[in-house]
Structures are given as structure tokens and as C-alpha cells.
Scaffold this active site. Structure first.
Site, PDB file in Angstrom:
ATOM      1  N   GLU A 168       0.856  -1.180   0.000  1.00  0.00           N
ATOM      2  CA  GLU A 168       0.000   0.000   0.000  1.00  0.00           C
ATOM      3  C   GLU A 168       0.896   1.235   0.000  1.00  0.00           C
ATOM      4  OE1 GLU A 168      -2.791   2.386   3.237  1.00  0.00           O
ATOM      5  OE2 GLU A 168      -2.797   0.191   3.270  1.00  0.00           O
ATOM      6  N   GLU A 173      -2.482  11.944   2.732  1.00  0.00           N
ATOM      7  CA  GLU A 173      -3.212  11.512   3.918  1.00  0.00           C
ATOM      8  C   GLU A 173      -2.991  12.527   5.035  1.00  0.00           C
ATOM      9  OE1 GLU A 173      -4.198   7.341   6.227  1.00  0.00           O
ATOM     10  OE2 GLU A 173      -2.179   7.642   5.409  1.00  0.00           O
TER      11      GLU A 173
END
Length: 384
Positions: A168, A173
């Protein structure tokens, strides 16, 4: 009547030997020799591997405009990160205005900001995954704003189907109204950051411990990560600057992330001929020296989501400076006016090796050009 080889010389050779000529005969030169024409037209678009081999980043997929949502699947399950959201399907999202494309082609995705909720009720939101999967690539996202605000936790990321064994990469974010984007990688055991690599960010940490081990099975799945130095990389200041561009380069050499606020977007990105080697040090980078990239990252879909509270935003809420509790924050829709993505485009480029090594040497350049001329003259002679 002029001989055929002479006509070829007049029409073709200037487009090869004189850089300005690529604008005189662009379609002809592209037809006769596409890779050479691209080199002449874009100039600095040629990239180089550490071993000296040359390559181009060529367009693969483009997500933009009225057809943007045709290429994505809407996730409707429970949030794996325990966010207090209901991820809705495409029909509901369109009917309630959570996703739409403006007349000018700008793509909007947002959490519900119109419905008042009772205590304990989850708020509607969206999470989408690309139907296409990728094994390496250059991903360039141009956006006007990204979601932010108390209780808000957005992400733009790529992930493999067999998590965490396929890896990932969290490209964008953050939580609440933080000002610095956080990049992270989550993998199976056996991958760590090279702390001596060249990057401008700061290695993420908690409780005084740096997050250098990407292993998703330890440290509450914090992964390994870096926090960008620029306060224009996330939150209200990023939005007030008109947004910008995030880029993730994934190849055998590294997985690297850059961000550029609007006025600092590289010209080659705007031109569609990206050359990461000219962008300076990345904000964050995962090197193959301490991580087997080919083994630990595979078959990635691209994901956008907006979750609320949950494992990160919920657990950090009490120390965030935000009012009340995260659950209380969910009740008033006015708290989520900034919880939206505004996207101009997402472009994916594929790495294509050049068949011949090109150097900056004048001698090599002239050799290539006159060899081309000679071959074209021979071809012209055969046509007589």
C-alpha cells in the site's frame, strides 16, 4: 519532377536535424518516427535509469472530465479503518450530490454536508477504487483542494488486492486541519526505509519512535512514512494556494512522492512530458536497498476516500484542538463544508525504454541524425 529521395530529404530531414522544425511538421515526423519526434518535440522528456539506459514516461490512462466516474468502482462495505461513515454506492452518491462533474470538467467528491444527524449516526461519504490495476507507473494528480477539517480523514492511495502482501502506498493523507501531508507505505514483513536516502520530508514518529519499518503487522499498522516539510501540502493553506499537484513514481528504482503547490508545478508536468529527474529531491522515497519493491508491491488499484473519525482521526481527536468529541462533531453538517475533493485530472504514465541510448554528446546526436538521413535517402532510392 524531383527524385523521391530528394523530396524525403526536404520534408523529413529538417524535422529531425533542426529542433524548431518539429513544430513545422509535427504530424509527419511523429508518423515517420514517433519516439524520435517525441524526443525532438519535448527536449528534456528523456529520463535515465541508474545504469544509464534511457526511457520515457508515456501516457497510459487519464481520469478527468465527464467520464471520470465511469472508470471507478464505489466501495460500500464497512470502513476497514473504523471510520464513522456509510460509504454509499454510485447511484446514491450522484442522487445526493456527493459526486458530480462540473460543467468545466472539475470532478467533485465529498462527504455529506447537508444532513443533520442524531448522536451515534454515521455520515454518508464516498470511497472509490480504479477498475484498472497497475504494476509500476507515474501517477500525477492535479487537484484544486483536498478534504480537511476536524474529524475529517481523507486519503489518496494505491493498494494491492492481497493486503498487505501486495503493498500500500499512501500518497495524500492527513487528519483534522493539519498542514503537512503524511506519506506512508504498508507492506508484509521485510521492508524498511533507507534513512540515508535523498528526501526532503521528516520520518514520521510516535512516542519518540521513528516509523521506519513498513511491516503492517506491527506498531498498530503505522507502517513506515515521512511527513512533508511544506505546510502547503495539506489542509487549509494548500487549498488557499489553489491546490497543486501530487506525483508518485513507482518503478524498479524507487517509490517516490513529490508535491507542488499551484505556482510551482514543473513545466514538463504541464506539458504532459514528465521528467521526475528534474523535480529535485522527493518529499518521501522508499528505496530498493532495504525493500524488495518487485516482491512487495503488485497489482495496485488507485483509491480516493473520505472517512470521519476512525482509527486515526478519532484516536487523535482529543489532542487535536478540535471542539467537543469526534462523535459530536459528526452531527452538524456545517462542520464538513471543506470535506471534499476538487480534481482537475489524474494521469497515469507508463515507463517505456528507448531502443537506442541517447546522450547529450553533439557527436552522438549528429551521428543519429545523419544515419537517419542516409537511411531515408536509401529508402527514397528504392522508391524510384
Amino acid at each position: 519532377m524531383l527524385p523521391a529521395y530528394f523530396l524525403i530529404f526536404i520534408i523529413y530531414y529538417p524535422a529531425v536535424a533542426i529542433p524548431q522544425a518539429s513544430s513545422w511538421f509535427p504530424s509527419l515526423s511523429e508518423h515517420l518516427w514517433p519516439s524520435r519526434s517525441l524526443y525532438v518535440a519535448s527536449g528534456n522528456s528523456i529520463n535515465y535509469n541508474p545504469n544509464g539506459s534511457s526511457f520515457l514516461w508515456l501516457p497510459q490512462d487519464s481520469y478527468s472530465g465527464q467520464t471520470f466516474f465511469d472508470l471507478w468502482d464505489f466501495f460500500t462495505g464497512a470502513d476497514p479503518t473504523n471510520g464513522q461513515v456509510n460509504y454509499v454506492n454510485e447511484t446514491v452518491a450522484r442522487q445526493t450530490g456527493l459526486v458530480y462533474v462540473q460543467d468545466n470538467g472539475i470532478v467533485i467528491m465529498k462527504a455529506d454536508n447537508t444532513t443533520s444527524l442524531a448522536s451515534g449516526v454515521y455520515r454518508n461519504s464516498v470511497r472509490i477504487s480504479s477498475q484498472a490495476q497497475y504494476n509500476t507507473g507515474l501517477f500525477i494528480l492535479d487537484l484544486n483542494r483536498a478534504p480537511w477539517g476536524c474529524a475529517v480523514w481523507p486519503a489518496f492511495w494505491t493498494v494491492g488486492g492481497n493486503w498487505p502482501y501486495d503493498g500500500e502506498v499512501d500518497i495524500i493523507e492527513g487528519v483534522h486541519d493539519n498542514e503537512h501531508n503524511q506519506v506512508a507505505w504498508h507492506t508484509a514483513p521485510g521492508c524498511t526505509l533507507d534513512t540515508t536516502a535523498n528526501f526532503t520530508g521528516t520520518i514520521s514518529s510516535s512516542d519518540g519512535v521513528n516509523h521506519t519499518d513498513c511491516n503492517a503487522f506491527i506498531n498498530s499498522n503505522s507502517g513506515c512514512g515521512m511527513t512533508e516539510w511544506s505546510r502547503a501540502s495539506y489542509g487549509p493553506y494548500f487549498d488557499s494556494q489553489g491546490g497543486g499537484v501530487f506525483a508518485m513514481k513507482w518503478d524498479e528504482n524507487s517509490i517516490a512522492i513529490w508535491s507542488f503547490y499551484r505556482v510551482a508545478i514543473p513545466k514538463d508536468v504541464i506539458a504532459g512530458t514528465p521528467n521526475p529527474s528534474g523535480w529535485g529531491a522527493p518529499s518521501a522515497v522508499l528505496e530498493p536497498s532495504d525493500c524488495n519493491l518487485g516482491q512487495l508491491f503488485a497489482n495496485h488499484s488507485i483509491v480516493f476516500d473520505i472517512t470521519l473519525c476512525g482509527d486515526w482521526a478519532g484516536n487523535s481527536y482529543a489532542t487535536s484542538g478540535c471542539p467537543g468529541t469526534c462523535e459530536q462533531r459528526l452531527m452538524d453538517p456545517a462542520n464538513f463544508q471543506n470535506a471534499s475533493w476538487s480534481i482537475n485530472s489524474l494521469k497515469v504514465y507508463r515507463k517505456v525504454l528507448l531502443s537506442a541510448r541517447v546522450t547529450n554528446s553533439v557527436t552522438s546526436k549528429l551521428t543519429m541524425e545523419f544515419t537517419t538521413l542516409y537511411l531515408m535517402i536509401l529508402l527514397g532510392g528504392l522508391l524510384l
